[in-house]
Design a protein around this motif. Structure first.
Motif, PDB file in Angstrom:
ATOM      1  N   VAL A  31       0.829  -1.210   0.000  1.00 37.70           N
ATOM      2  CA  VAL A  31       0.000   0.000   0.000  1.00 37.70           C
ATOM      3  C   VAL A  31       0.864   1.261   0.000  1.00 37.70           C
ATOM      4  N   ALA A  34      -0.727   3.822  -2.279  1.00 39.70           N
ATOM      5  CA  ALA A  34      -2.119   4.112  -1.911  1.00 39.70           C
ATOM      6  C   ALA A  34      -2.223   5.039  -0.706  1.00 39.70           C
ATOM      7  N   SER A  81      -1.857   9.054  -1.121  1.00 37.49           N
ATOM      8  CA  SER A  81      -2.819   9.863  -1.868  1.00 37.49           C
ATOM      9  C   SER A  81      -3.352  10.998  -0.999  1.00 37.49           C
TER      10      SER A  81
END
Length: 234
Positions: free
Chosen positions: A97, A100, A103
């Motif tokens: 991750v 991710a 972000s």
């Protein structure tokens, strides 16, 4: 449990002194993460990005369909996480991750879940476990005030909201991501308000902290200032 005992005593057997911690706190987009990483690399210390932990919880909660405002469910979710940090990669339940959690959405999520006292208690012991010889550089919002109040050096690294918004704007453009300066500025204002006004571990400078304003400093210069302050303590 040997690791727990080592954490509790926090002793460096060769020096018979507590394992040193440099705490670098500050608001979003102040550059503290980059500065902390470089300081840690220079000193050969371990590095703790506490903000990543909250971003991970925000992502895991979202994946589980849990609202970030649900304090009890978010804390319960955090207890069940299987985390792994390998070099610059972050693994959550065997899922990479790393990208991710970086972000803008997870940045907002991290700010929202971080207000929950129950979650902060869950993550407190996780953060303490990063304190290992020869030393640790930890960045976040409450590293010097709550998590490591005995840190040998506490730096509050900040910049004006406008400068931080401009830096974030340029970072997003460099990654070829959509960016709106005004939206970023508004988001930072809202995050700052949440961080400063939350009941649990609000963002503030430790009484024995050092203020480092970076409006007119480069990353290299900011790193040098932190290292100079640390060397002065030796």
């Amino acid at each position: 449990n040997l690791p727990r005992l080592l954490r509790l005593f926090c002793q460096d057997s060769t020096m018979n002194k507590p394992i040193p911690v440099i705490a670098i706190d500050g608001p979003s987009a102040s550059g503290k993460g980059t500065v902390a990483q470089r300081v840690a690399t220079h000193l050969g210390f371990h590095y703790l990005d506490s903000g990543a932990l909250y971003r991970i919880v925000a992502l895991a909660s979202q994946q589980a369909g849990i609202a970030w405002s649900n304090a009890e469910a978010v804390a319960k979710c955090a207890k069940q996480l299987r985390l792994r940090f390998e070099n610059e990669q972050v693994w959550l339940n065997d899922q990479d991750v790393s990208e991710a959690i970086r972000s803008e959405a997870m940045g907002k999520g991290a700010s929202q879940v971080a207000v929950h006292q129950a979650l902060r208690q869950v993550l407190s012991s996780v953060q303490h476990d990063f304190r290992q010889a020869p030393g640790l550089v930890a960045d976040g919002r409450d590293m010097g005030t709550v998590i490591f109040p005995d840190a040998v050096l506490k730096v509050f690294l900040t910049a004006s909201t406008e400068v931080r918004a401009q830096r974030r704007y340029q970072q997003l453009l460099a990654k070829q991501q959509a960016a709106d300066y005004q939206a970023i500025l508004q988001d930072l204002l809202e995050r700052d308000a949440r961080d400063k006004n939350r009941a649990s571990a609000p963002l503030l400078m430790a009484n024995d902290g050092i203020l480092l304003e970076t409006d007119h400093l480069s990353i290299v210069e900011a790193v040098e200032r932190v290292l100079e302050n640390y060397q002065a303590l030796l």
